[in-house]
Design a protein around this motif. Structure first.
Motif, PDB file in Angstrom:
ATOM      1  N   SER A  84      86.479 -14.176  31.733  1.00 15.10           N
ATOM      2  CA  SER A  84      86.188 -14.811  33.016  1.00 15.10           C
ATOM      3  C   SER A  84      85.978 -16.302  32.776  1.00 15.10           C
ATOM      4  CB  SER A  84      84.938 -14.199  33.642  1.00 15.10           C
ATOM      5  OG  SER A  84      84.527 -14.948  34.774  1.00 15.10           O
ATOM      6  N   ILE A  85      86.533 -17.126  33.646  1.00 15.29           N
ATOM      7  CA  ILE A  85      86.392 -18.566  33.433  1.00 15.29           C
ATOM      8  C   ILE A  85      84.940 -19.001  33.610  1.00 15.29           C
ATOM      9  CG2 ILE A  85      88.767 -18.991  34.135  1.00 15.29           C
ATOM     10  CD1 ILE A  85      87.697 -20.148  36.741  1.00 15.29           C
ATOM     11  N   SER A  86      84.111 -18.155  34.212  1.00  7.29           N
ATOM     12  CA  SER A  86      82.685 -18.483  34.328  1.00  7.29           C
ATOM     13  C   SER A  86      81.993 -18.483  32.957  1.00  7.29           C
ATOM     14  CB  SER A  86      81.985 -17.487  35.245  1.00  7.29           C
ATOM     15  OG  SER A  86      82.059 -16.171  34.727  1.00  7.29           O
ATOM     16  N   MET A  87      82.659 -17.901  31.937  1.00  5.24           N
ATOM     17  CA  MET A  87      82.105 -17.883  30.588  1.00  5.24           C
ATOM     18  C   MET A  87      82.338 -19.209  29.869  1.00  5.24           C
ATOM     19  SD  MET A  87      83.562 -14.077  29.680  1.00  5.24           S
ATOM     20  CE  MET A  87      82.932 -14.018  28.005  1.00  5.24           C
ATOM     21  N   LEU A  88      83.167 -20.091  30.452  1.00  6.47           N
ATOM     22  CA  LEU A  88      83.500 -21.365  29.822  1.00  6.47           C
ATOM     23  C   LEU A  88      82.460 -22.425  30.185  1.00  6.47           C
ATOM     24  CD1 LEU A  88      87.324 -21.464  30.634  1.00  6.47           C
ATOM     25  CD2 LEU A  88      86.272 -20.776  28.472  1.00  6.47           C
ATOM     26  N   PRO A  89      82.357 -23.482  29.375  1.00  9.58           N
ATOM     27  CA  PRO A  89      81.514 -24.628  29.762  1.00  9.58           C
ATOM     28  C   PRO A  89      82.016 -25.240  31.069  1.00  9.58           C
ATOM     29  CG  PRO A  89      82.120 -24.746  27.446  1.00  9.58           C
ATOM     30  CD  PRO A  89      82.931 -23.635  28.038  1.00  9.58           C
ATOM     31  N   ASP A  90      81.144 -25.958  31.760  1.00 14.40           N
ATOM     32  CA  ASP A  90      81.468 -26.494  33.080  1.00 14.40           C
ATOM     33  C   ASP A  90      82.733 -27.352  33.070  1.00 14.40           C
ATOM     34  OD1 ASP A  90      79.246 -25.244  34.077  1.00 14.40           O
ATOM     35  OD2 ASP A  90      77.955 -27.022  33.989  1.00 14.40           O
ATOM     36  N   PHE A  91      82.876 -28.204  32.040  1.00 13.17           N
ATOM     37  CA  PHE A  91      84.051 -29.080  31.984  1.00 13.17           C
ATOM     38  C   PHE A  91      85.338 -28.270  31.905  1.00 13.17           C
ATOM     39  CE2 PHE A  91      87.238 -31.226  29.320  1.00 13.17           C
ATOM     40  CZ  PHE A  91      87.523 -32.317  30.128  1.00 13.17           C
ATOM     41  N   TRP A  92      85.362 -27.245  31.050  1.00 14.03           N
ATOM     42  CA  TRP A  92      86.572 -26.453  30.870  1.00 14.03           C
ATOM     43  C   TRP A  92      86.837 -25.538  32.061  1.00 14.03           C
ATOM     44  CZ3 TRP A  92      89.959 -28.224  27.793  1.00 14.03           C
ATOM     45  CH2 TRP A  92      89.572 -28.926  26.659  1.00 14.03           C
ATOM     46  N   GLN A  93      85.804 -25.189  32.803  1.00 13.82           N
ATOM     47  CA  GLN A  93      86.024 -24.445  34.047  1.00 13.82           C
ATOM     48  C   GLN A  93      86.831 -25.284  35.033  1.00 13.82           C
ATOM     49  OE1 GLN A  93      82.712 -22.439  35.923  1.00 13.82           O
ATOM     50  NE2 GLN A  93      81.647 -22.189  33.970  1.00 13.82           N
ATOM     51  N   ILE A  94      86.493 -26.570  35.119  1.00 13.80           N
ATOM     52  CA  ILE A  94      87.223 -27.466  36.020  1.00 13.80           C
ATOM     53  C   ILE A  94      88.657 -27.645  35.547  1.00 13.80           C
ATOM     54  CG2 ILE A  94      87.328 -29.822  36.924  1.00 13.80           C
ATOM     55  CD1 ILE A  94      84.265 -29.902  36.689  1.00 13.80           C
ATOM     56  N   VAL A  95      88.849 -27.821  34.238  1.00 17.40           N
ATOM     57  CA  VAL A  95      90.198 -27.983  33.686  1.00 17.40           C
ATOM     58  C   VAL A  95      91.036 -26.731  33.936  1.00 17.40           C
ATOM     59  CG1 VAL A  95      91.514 -28.254  31.540  1.00 17.40           C
ATOM     60  CG2 VAL A  95      89.457 -29.636  31.930  1.00 17.40           C
TER      61      VAL A  95
END
Length: 253
Positions: free
Chosen positions: A187-198
């Protein structure tokens, strides 16, 4: 609409598919089993659940999307490239068949093949994990739309390609990495905030998110945005194909 011409193209492409039926079905079964061994067993032993869903079940929509996207592109691109390669496309272009009928025949066959593969992978996944599909109509709709849209994209690649190497260039170097980085196995929610946006700039994220929502009611992006994304991509592909046949780009020279 010349349904006889559409049926002839469709049946010819499907006959080619059924001649390699064992390869077409055994290959995705083996690939799916390997993914479950690698991701389900190795990673799943460390990640028990993702948002309340067991990790083995969570990756099923991503596995199906990975296969139907690559298969749709491969089937459609080879289907139209081969007549170009051997020169029979000129017979097709000189026949009383318009571009829409040609597209419906080739793309319809490619999408049907991909649907078969998707169903096989879903059945294979059910042997490994307990799969609960909350919204069957939405699941089928997303699968059909994905097969159609990427078959259209593959059709464009088949016209653009000048050799067999170029047929694999876009799927291997662009599409497959986008699928892997589009939340297929996480899930992209597992990524850091910056990488979620990318990650939100990856169009495949919206397809996988919507498809996963049909299974578990979980989505990384709103479902309406996912529908808008796939509808927009399909429209762009249709416009591109219309322009190709209007100008004769890569088919008349």
């Amino acid at each position: 609409m010349n349904w006889t011409a559409i049926r002839a193209i469709y049946m010819f492409e499907m006959a080619r598919f059924f001649r390699t039926l064992a390869q077409s079905f055994i290959s995705p079964v083996i690939s799916t089993s390997l993914y479950f061994v690698v991701f389900g067993a190795a990673i799943g032993s460390r990640i028990q659940e993702v948002e309340g869903v067991s990790y083995g079940a969570f990756i099923v929509p991503g596995l199906i999307m990975l296969s139907i996207i690559t298969q749709s592109i491969s089937n459609a691109s080879f289907g139209i490239y081969f007549p170009k390669f051997i020169g029979t496309i000129y017979e097709l272009l000189s026949a009383p068949v318009n571009f829409l009928e040609i597209v419906v025949g080739y793309v319809g066959a490619a999408a049907t093949k991909s649907m078969f593969i998707g169903i096989v992978i879903l059945a294979t996944a059910a042997l490994f994990v307990d799969i609960q599909i909350q919204n069957w109509p939405a699941m089928i709709a997303f699968m059909v739309l994905t097969c159609l849209s990427f078959s259209l994209f593959g059709f464009i690649i088949g016209i653009w390609a000048s050799n067999f190497e170029q047929l694999q260039l876009v799927p291997l170097l662009i599409v497959t990495p986008l699928v892997f980085l589009g939340g297929s196995f996480y899930s992209i929610s597992m990524l850091p905030d910056f990488w979620q946006i990318v990650t939100l700039f990856n169009p495949v994220v919206y397809l996988i998110s919507g498809f996963r929502w049909a299974f578990f009611g979980l989505a990384d992006v709103p479902i309406m945005i996912s529908l808008f994304a796939i509808a927009g991509f399909t429209t762009l592909c249709l416009v591109a194909i219309w322009w190709i046949f209007k100008t004769g780009w890569k088919i008349r020279n």
